[in-house]
Design an enzyme around this catalytic site. Sequence first.
Site, PDB file in Angstrom:
ATOM      1  N   HIS A   1     -47.788  24.786  95.705  1.00 37.19           N
ATOM      2  CA  HIS A   1     -48.999  23.789  95.226  1.00 37.19           C
ATOM      3  C   HIS A   1     -49.018  23.301  93.732  1.00 37.19           C
ATOM      4  O   HIS A   1     -49.149  22.220  93.439  1.00 37.19           O
ATOM      5  CB  HIS A   1     -50.302  24.777  95.205  1.00 37.19           C
ATOM      6  CG  HIS A   1     -51.429  23.789  95.188  1.00 37.19           C
ATOM      7  ND1 HIS A   1     -51.787  22.839  96.232  1.00 37.19           N
ATOM      8  CD2 HIS A   1     -52.739  24.096  94.246  1.00 37.19           C
ATOM      9  CE1 HIS A   1     -53.089  22.171  95.757  1.00 37.19           C
ATOM     10  NE2 HIS A   1     -53.556  23.172  94.656  1.00 37.19           N
TER      11      HIS A   1
ATOM     12  N   ASP B   1     -46.877  25.189 100.359  1.00 35.80           N
ATOM     13  CA  ASP B   1     -48.287  24.980  99.842  1.00 35.80           C
ATOM     14  C   ASP B   1     -49.151  25.986 100.324  1.00 35.80           C
ATOM     15  O   ASP B   1     -49.504  25.917 101.440  1.00 35.80           O
ATOM     16  CB  ASP B   1     -48.667  23.607  99.749  1.00 35.80           C
ATOM     17  CG  ASP B   1     -49.996  23.515  98.861  1.00 35.80           C
ATOM     18  OD1 ASP B   1     -50.659  24.514  98.556  1.00 35.80           O
ATOM     19  OD2 ASP B   1     -50.078  22.272  98.156  1.00 35.80           O
TER      20      ASP B   1
ATOM     21  N   SER C   1     -54.553  17.957  93.991  1.00 40.11           N
ATOM     22  CA  SER C   1     -55.443  19.271  94.508  1.00 40.11           C
ATOM     23  C   SER C   1     -56.842  18.296  94.757  1.00 40.11           C
ATOM     24  O   SER C   1     -56.944  17.524  95.239  1.00 40.11           O
ATOM     25  CB  SER C   1     -55.474  20.464  93.819  1.00 40.11           C
ATOM     26  OG  SER C   1     -55.882  21.323  94.759  1.00 40.11           O
TER      27      SER C   1
END
Length: 275
Positions: free
Chosen positions: A255, A226, A95
């Site tokens: 995610h 995601d 991320s």
Amino acid sequence: MSFVKTKDGTEIFYKDWGTGQPIVFHHGWPLSGDDWDAQMMFFLAKGFRVIAHDRRGHGRSSQTDKGNEMDTYAADVAALAAHLDLKNAVHIGHSTGGGEVARYVAQYGGGGRVGKAVLIGAVPPVMVKSEKNPGGLPIEVFDSFRAALVANRAQFYRDVPSGPFYGFNRPGAKVLDGVIDNWWRQGMQGGIKAHYDCIKAFSETDFTEDLKKIDVPTLVMHGDDDQIVPFADSAPLSIKLLKKGTLKVYPGLGHGLCTINADVVNPDLLAWIQS
């Protein structure tokens, strides 16, 4: 506890376990190095040296009100890499941490410091919508993050992991309360000012030129469900910019795949690192 002090006096906390080829893990927002528990234990058992730091303002690092942007994040990693004299390291970022990896490898990855890079559910090339990035998320999405953070950070840090981060809001999802609690614990350990600033860093930073500069083999891993960093505007675009990129897509995964799907992700990471 181990810390490295940066040029501006910020203390960056890190864990450094084992011997062998080093793997450096870069966590997402607003978490800490603890988010990599499943990978740290797995790769330590496989004979690697595993390192995870807490980004400035996150976890156990200084709760600084300055330097909460990608250039400084990358410089902090460079200070850590120099302190530990890392060579041929694999840098893995999830991320926001994927953006940190892209900026670090592009700016500081020469001289044998970096062997490979991995971007998992990562924010590059750029998240926010603009004329140049019409598929991005509207700025209002990130403004709502900032508003929720200021209004009630503790509640916001319950809502994110219990919903979209791990896909626990999907029909039939097995909700793991301990995972939600651990996300909340990590988030609340950091500083609100740094977390506030980091929203701009992860959403508005354009990593296009960074990706073009990276000349080491780079694995891009992404779940196609995601809900935090939408797949279509991230991984497929990044892979086009990388000189030596490999794309691995996980159908149906979200995610937080490094935590709740570690049994799938870890062997794939190992195989690629050893290839």
